[in-house]
Write an enzyme that holds these catalytic residues in place. Structure first.
Site, PDB file in Angstrom:
ATOM      1  N   SER A  73      44.723  33.164  45.161  1.00 38.36           N
ATOM      2  CA  SER A  73      43.719  32.188  44.718  1.00 38.36           C
ATOM      3  C   SER A  73      43.325  31.169  45.780  1.00 38.36           C
ATOM      4  O   SER A  73      42.338  30.446  45.594  1.00 38.36           O
ATOM      5  CB  SER A  73      44.207  31.457  43.463  1.00 38.36           C
ATOM      6  N   LYS A  76      39.826  31.280  47.001  1.00 37.38           N
ATOM      7  CA  LYS A  76      38.720  30.761  46.195  1.00 37.38           C
ATOM      8  C   LYS A  76      38.029  29.561  46.833  1.00 37.38           C
ATOM      9  O   LYS A  76      36.826  29.366  46.654  1.00 37.38           O
ATOM     10  CB  LYS A  76      39.233  30.387  44.805  1.00 37.38           C
ATOM     11  N   TYR A 249      46.020  25.011  39.223  1.00 41.03           N
ATOM     12  CA  TYR A 249      45.984  25.465  37.836  1.00 41.03           C
ATOM     13  C   TYR A 249      46.097  24.272  36.882  1.00 41.03           C
ATOM     14  O   TYR A 249      45.496  23.240  37.138  1.00 41.03           O
ATOM     15  CB  TYR A 249      47.048  26.537  37.596  1.00 41.03           C
TER      16      TYR A 249
END
Length: 313
Positions: A73, A76, A249
């Site tokens: 991630s 990203k 997150y």
């Protein structure tokens, strides 16, 4: 171990890295590897790497800083930078900029909010950003890979085929997210195409040393390694703001409290933090906490912020 008083005027980054390594040692191996992705489940958790790259070109490393791991991630933020470098802002009609407060792959939240992801760093948001980049460039994965190759100085950087296969094999939840967004009209490319590019960008193999160098793109406020500008200073600031509020997150508040730096994590165990105008910091420890963030990496960044005095708060 007592924490020395920080001197932000003239930081001895080599000494800081040594202190971080000693403080993190008891936590190496803690947590659980991301075994829901088969290839990540085979990674030895008893590894730890750390690297600091400064805007003046110095790099300080420790431990397994040159061992490759899946960027996952963390990719990203680079995908988002590429979209903002080419786009007029229409992306923000397709994805919002708020913390999710839910797991990064929540279907419930996406259904309630009619296919508009809460932010670009949770999985549905990142799929939309990749889809947007693919429309703009014709090859989203190649655009991300090329940017990372240029910023790391490694022309051989690439996605690992085994990791990509594992991502695709275990990607049913991401398929569900993508098809739900497509049903709401929020994907421009076919779901299999958007997901293939998303899985491949997450499967790029990188080291802490390379990741810290790549993170300088934001530490230099949008300027690339060759001195040219990719994004405006305002857009660099906006990306680091979203990293602070959404980059780890649904544990972003905890990271702001403990670390006080813009961070982006990945379930491969990597963490990238940015100190605007000064440096980028990469940590890697494969063992994750229940939220999906590296246990050892979080300790390392918390220690780095305390010892260096670089916390933004």
């Amino acid at each position: 171990m007592p924490v020395p008083a920080p001197d932000t005027r003239d930081i001895d980054f080599a000494a800081v890295v040594d202190f971080v390594t000693a403080a993190t040692a008891p936590h190496i191996g803690a947590g659980k590897v991301a075994d829901y992705i088969p290839d990540l489940g085979r990674v030895d958790p008893n590894q730890f790497g750390f690297a600091v790259a400064t805007v003046d070109g110095a790099v300080h490393t420790a431990g397994d800083a040159d061992v490759r791991f899946a960027i996952e991630s963390i990719s990203k933020m680079f995908t988002l930078a590429l979209v903002l470098s080419r786009d007029d802002g229409s992306l923000w009609q397709r994805v919002h900029r708020e913390p999710s407060g839910e797991p990064f792959n929540s279907l419930i939240q996406l259904e309630i909010e009619q296919g508009i992801p809460r932010n670009p760093f949770i999985n549905p948001g990142a799929i939309v950003v990749t889809d947007h980049l693919h429309t703009l460039t014709g090859n989203a994965y190649d655009a991300v890979r090329t940017l990372l190759r240029d910023e790391t100085g490694n022309p051989d950087l690439h996605a690992d085929g085994v990791t990509h296969g594992s991502e695709a094999y275990s990607g049913d939840r991401n398929r569900a997210l993508a098809y739900l967004m497509a049903d709401f009209g929020n994907l421009r490319n076919p779901v299999p195409v958007a997901l293939d590019h998303y899985f491949r960008q997450c499967s790029i193999m990188i080291t802490c040393t390379e990741l810290a160098r790549a993170g300088l793109l934001l530490a230099r406020r949008g300027r690339r390694a060759d001195g040219t500008r990719l994004i405006s200073a305002d857009d660099a600031r906006r990306i680091t703001a979203i990293m602070t509020t959404c980059g780890t997150y649904d544990e972003a508040g905890e990271f702001a409290y403990r670390v006080g730096l813009p961070c982006k994590s990945g379930v491969g165990g990597g963490l990238l933090a940015v100190v605007p105008g000064r440096c980028a910091v990469a940590a890697w420890g494969p063992g994750l906490d229940p939220k999906g963030n590296s246990v050892a990496g979080a300790v390392a960044l918390q220690t780095f912020a305390a010892v260096s005095g670089c916390s933004l708060f």
